[in-house]
Design an enzyme around this catalytic site. Structure first.
Site, PDB file in Angstrom:
ATOM      1  N   ASN A 107       2.570  -9.144 -10.533  1.00 42.00           N
ATOM      2  CA  ASN A 107       3.072  -9.369  -9.189  1.00 42.00           C
ATOM      3  C   ASN A 107       1.896  -9.617  -8.266  1.00 42.00           C
ATOM      4  O   ASN A 107       0.788  -9.117  -8.498  1.00 42.00           O
ATOM      5  CB  ASN A 107       3.846  -8.134  -8.692  1.00 42.00           C
ATOM      6  CG  ASN A 107       4.398  -8.327  -7.268  1.00 42.00           C
ATOM      7  OD1 ASN A 107       4.966  -9.367  -6.965  1.00 42.00           O
ATOM      8  ND2 ASN A 107       4.206  -7.327  -6.428  1.00 42.00           N
ATOM      9  N   HIS A 109       0.737  -9.032  -4.357  1.00 41.31           N
ATOM     10  CA  HIS A 109       1.100  -8.232  -3.181  1.00 41.31           C
ATOM     11  C   HIS A 109       0.087  -8.528  -2.085  1.00 41.31           C
ATOM     12  O   HIS A 109      -1.132  -8.498  -2.347  1.00 41.31           O
ATOM     13  CB  HIS A 109       1.091  -6.743  -3.550  1.00 41.31           C
ATOM     14  CG  HIS A 109       1.442  -5.855  -2.412  1.00 41.31           C
ATOM     15  ND1 HIS A 109       2.731  -5.715  -1.941  1.00 41.31           N
ATOM     16  CD2 HIS A 109       0.676  -5.055  -1.629  1.00 41.31           C
ATOM     17  CE1 HIS A 109       2.731  -4.880  -0.920  1.00 41.31           C
ATOM     18  NE2 HIS A 109       1.498  -4.455  -0.709  1.00 41.31           N
ATOM     19  N   SER A 136      -3.597  -8.663  -3.703  1.00 42.79           N
ATOM     20  CA  SER A 136      -3.861  -8.088  -5.020  1.00 42.79           C
ATOM     21  C   SER A 136      -2.853  -8.613  -6.029  1.00 42.79           C
ATOM     22  O   SER A 136      -1.666  -8.750  -5.709  1.00 42.79           O
ATOM     23  CB  SER A 136      -3.720  -6.552  -4.967  1.00 42.79           C
ATOM     24  OG  SER A 136      -4.512  -5.989  -3.939  1.00 42.79           O
ATOM     25  N   ASP A 145       4.459  -1.453  -6.366  1.00 48.33           N
ATOM     26  CA  ASP A 145       3.109  -1.927  -5.997  1.00 48.33           C
ATOM     27  C   ASP A 145       2.017  -0.969  -6.473  1.00 48.33           C
ATOM     28  O   ASP A 145       1.054  -0.688  -5.753  1.00 48.33           O
ATOM     29  CB  ASP A 145       3.013  -2.097  -4.467  1.00 48.33           C
ATOM     30  CG  ASP A 145       4.030  -3.096  -3.956  1.00 48.33           C
ATOM     31  OD1 ASP A 145       4.524  -2.903  -2.831  1.00 48.33           O
ATOM     32  OD2 ASP A 145       4.339  -4.050  -4.694  1.00 48.33           O
TER      33      ASP A 145
HETATM   34  C1  GRF Z   1       3.600 -14.030   0.133  1.00 46.00           C
HETATM   35  O1  GRF Z   1       3.061 -13.429   1.289  1.00 46.00           O
HETATM   36  C2  GRF Z   1       3.367 -13.114  -1.038  1.00 46.00           C
HETATM   37  O2  GRF Z   1       2.275 -12.252  -0.846  1.00 46.00           O
HETATM   38  C3  GRF Z   1       4.608 -12.293  -1.112  1.00 46.00           C
HETATM   39  O3  GRF Z   1       5.648 -13.198  -0.741  1.00 46.00           O
HETATM   40  C4  GRF Z   1       5.127 -14.092   0.272  1.00 46.00           C
HETATM   41  C5  GRF Z   1       5.707 -15.467   0.088  1.00 46.00           C
HETATM   42  O4  GRF Z   1       5.251 -15.971  -1.116  1.00 46.00           O
HETATM   43  N1  GRF Z   1       4.764 -11.766  -2.434  1.00 46.00           N
HETATM   44  P1  GRF Z   1       5.746 -17.427  -1.676  1.00 46.00           P
HETATM   45  O5  GRF Z   1       5.304 -18.485  -0.686  1.00 46.00           O
HETATM   46  O6  GRF Z   1       7.260 -17.375  -1.784  1.00 46.00           O
HETATM   47  O7  GRF Z   1       5.043 -17.530  -2.987  1.00 46.00           O
END
Ligand code: GRF
Length: 200
Positions: A107, A109, A136, A145
């Site tokens: 994942n 985060h 991370s 997380d």
């Molecule tokens: C990002 O900020 C990521 O850190 C979190 O979801 C947000 C959107 O990510 N996990 P994405 O554009 O859908 O990949």
């Protein structure tokens, strides 16, 4: 060649970056993108990239987390992934589900774990007066997380930052960090990735 399934809930910019990186000598290839949100922007992106997609809408399973995860598990098992990448996937996965994939599920985060687990990470970093923030990539365990960190990218927090301006700076690093981590992880290397790369 490792098979990678990617789970999304929204725009899928991390998913897209990962998919675009899995070419040539990369030890993995995307086999499926699953969204828990019908019509998520990342589904169209995946289809444009020629990746098989599936939707497992969590709403019909309201209150039945096990039911949702069972449907998700069925879809995933058909794709036979070696690795699952959560990429903007906004559902908490139970111990029961994670235990079936532990060690093979990553994942991203948007904080420098172990700081700021959970939501609103950028506002919390700004409110705390942190001079540094980042993202991370970690192995997913039953604790939110909390799994072993496989990579981090650091960015400065600027005096006039808002959560949105900081989020944009971090997101740009997510798009560098996650592909770098997946390349290593898919080749069996769990040496943490550190960005910016140490000098020298
Ligand atoms: C990002 O900020 C990521 O850190 C979190 O979801 C947000 C959107 O990510 N996990 P994405 O554009 O859908 O990949």
């Amino acid at each position: 060649m490792k098979r990678v399934a990617l789970l999304i809930s929204g725009g899928g910019s991390n998913m897209e970056t990962l998919v675009r990186d899995m070419t040539g000598d990369h030890p993995a290839r995307p086999v499926l993108v699953v969204s828990n949100v019908p019509g998520a922007g990342g589904l169209a992106k995946s289809q444009a990239l020629g990746i098989k997609t599936a939707v497992v809408d969590h709403k019909p399973f309201k209150g039945d987390r096990a039911g949702f995860e069972g449907a998700l598990q069925d879809v995933l098992e058909q794709a036979r992934p070696d690795i699952i990448c959560l990429a903007g996937f906004m559902r908490i996965l139970t111990e029961r589900f994670v235990s079936q994939w532990e060690g093979r599920i990553l994942n991203i985060h948007p904080s420098l774990l172990p700081k700021y687990k959970g939501l609103n990470t950028h506002a919390r970093a700004i409110d705390a007066g942190d001079r540094e923030a980042g993202c991370s990539v970690h192995q997913v365990t039953a604790d939110l997380d909390d799994g072993p960190v496989l990579g981090q990218a650091r960015v400065p927090v600027l005096p006039n930052d808002t959560p949105d301006s900081l989020a944009a700076r971090v997101l740009a690093q997510e798009h560098l960090l996650y592909p770098a981590v997946l390349r290593r992880f898919a080749s069996g290397d769990t040496t943490p990735v550190r960005l910016p790369a140490p000098k020298g």
